[in-house]
Design a protein around this motif. Structure first.
Motif, PDB file in Angstrom:
ATOM      1  N   LEU A  29       0.834  -1.203   0.000  1.00 56.83           N
ATOM      2  CA  LEU A  29       0.000   0.000   0.000  1.00 56.83           C
ATOM      3  C   LEU A  29       0.867   1.250   0.000  1.00 56.83           C
ATOM      4  CD1 LEU A  29      -2.706   1.518   0.275  1.00 56.83           C
ATOM      5  CD2 LEU A  29      -2.520   1.215   2.752  1.00 56.83           C
ATOM      6  N   PHE A  30       1.902   1.280   0.823  1.00 55.97           N
ATOM      7  CA  PHE A  30       2.772   2.453   0.894  1.00 55.97           C
ATOM      8  C   PHE A  30       3.506   2.677  -0.427  1.00 55.97           C
ATOM      9  CE2 PHE A  30       2.089   1.986   5.436  1.00 55.97           C
ATOM     10  CZ  PHE A  30       2.100   3.299   5.877  1.00 55.97           C
ATOM     11  N   VAL A  31       3.959   1.596  -1.051  1.00 60.11           N
ATOM     12  CA  VAL A  31       4.661   1.714  -2.336  1.00 60.11           C
ATOM     13  C   VAL A  31       3.735   2.287  -3.402  1.00 60.11           C
ATOM     14  CG1 VAL A  31       5.715   0.414  -4.222  1.00 60.11           C
ATOM     15  CG2 VAL A  31       6.352  -0.096  -1.864  1.00 60.11           C
ATOM     16  N   LEU A  32       2.505   1.796  -3.444  1.00 69.31           N
ATOM     17  CA  LEU A  32       1.560   2.274  -4.452  1.00 69.31           C
ATOM     18  C   LEU A  32       1.117   3.710  -4.181  1.00 69.31           C
ATOM     19  CD1 LEU A  32      -0.563  -0.972  -4.915  1.00 69.31           C
ATOM     20  CD2 LEU A  32       1.117  -0.005  -6.492  1.00 69.31           C
ATOM     21  N   LEU A  33       0.986   4.082  -2.910  1.00 72.20           N
ATOM     22  CA  LEU A  33       0.695   5.480  -2.583  1.00 72.20           C
ATOM     23  C   LEU A  33       1.815   6.393  -3.083  1.00 72.20           C
ATOM     24  CD1 LEU A  33      -0.651   5.149   1.078  1.00 72.20           C
ATOM     25  CD2 LEU A  33      -1.959   5.982  -0.875  1.00 72.20           C
ATOM     26  N   ALA A  34       3.058   5.959  -2.876  1.00 71.03           N
ATOM     27  CA  ALA A  34       4.207   6.756  -3.322  1.00 71.03           C
ATOM     28  C   ALA A  34       4.246   6.861  -4.841  1.00 71.03           C
ATOM     29  CB  ALA A  34       5.503   6.126  -2.803  1.00 71.03           C
TER      30      ALA A  34
END
Length: 265
Positions: free
Chosen positions: A80-85
């Motif tokens: 999730l954090f990677v895709l948000l970034a």
């Protein structure tokens, strides 16, 4: 606008960061838009980039002071954090090159649609959806697949993402205090790439004294000087706000922010 006024606005931003998960976007975009209005079409790009910096620093400070038991809700959410970034980077690039009218009225429309959704669809305002909202968080309130659209829209408009993440977490059964606290680390993931894009490539779009890329450094520092002490204080001594009052205050702040951008435009 004087440094003192920006400092006081920063203090208000500190309050919104802690109580609503808004690292500053909904407040700083209208304020910086007003401060840099003389820069013409570049003013909104400057406001969005400056907002990304303010949101990033505020969100980092707020996250570092959040209880580990609360942050545990995001454990194992690396994807999730990677895709948000990734979404944050894409949105940051887009904000540099579209006509300023697009993110300006996109900001207003985005909040307007959200306000209508929060009012009409059960689950956010406790009196509307308390009977349907689970008493304990269930499953993953933020599916990984939402990372790119949330990050992209948030960085494109300079709003940080909390307007999407807080309602989704709220409807999963979280109290407002938990949902708004978790919005801060999610904002960090979005704001880092958005700020890097604005700093690295913004000078090709807008270049003037006091800017680093498209970031208004002086205004950002004044806002942060007011915000950070308030964030630290409120994290150490969090106010006790009834859940229903908290959710209505969140909704009211969205309306104020959208109105401010519409009027400035």
């Amino acid at each position: 606008m004087s440094i003192l006024v920006l400092f006081l606005v920063g203090a208000a931003v500190g309050v919104t960061t802690v109580l609503f998960g808004f690292g500053g976007g909904f407040v700083t975009v209208p304020i910086i838009l007003f401060v840099d209005a003389a820069r013409g079409p570049d003013a909104l790009r400057i406001a969005i980039a400056t907002s990304a910096l303010v949101m990033l620093v505020n969100a980092v400070v707020a996250t570092s002071a959040t209880r580990r038991s609360v942050l545990a809700h995001l454990r194992g959410r690396r994807s999730l954090f990677v895709l948000l970034a990734l979404g944050g980077a894409v949105g940051g690039v887009g904000a540099l090159f579209v006509p300023d009218v697009v993110p300006r009225w996109g900001f207003v429309a985005y909040i307007g649609i959200t306000v209508v959704d929060l009012l009409l669809r059960p689950g956010f305002l406790s009196w509307r959806g308390a009977e349907r909202r689970p008493k304990t968080p269930s499953g993953r309130p933020l599916p990984d697949g939402w990372g790119i659209p949330i990050g992209g829209i948030a960085s494109f408009l300079g709003v940080g993402g909390s307007v999407m993440t807080v309602p989704m977490m709220r409807r999963s059964g979280m109290d407002m205090s938990v949902a708004t606290s978790l919005a801060n680390p999610l904002t960090v993931a979005i704001a880092v790439p958005a700020m890097l894009v604005a700093s690295a490539f913004g000078s090709a779009v807008a270049s003037a004294p006091g800017l680093v890329g498209t970031v208004d450094v002086v205004s950002a520092l004044a806002l942060l000087a007011g915000a950070i002490p308030v964030i630290v204080l409120l994290r150490r001594r969090p106010p006790r706000i009834p859940d229903a009052v908290h959710s209505w205050a969140y909704l009211a702040l969205l309306v104020v922010a959208a109105t401010a951008v519409a009027v400035t435009g």
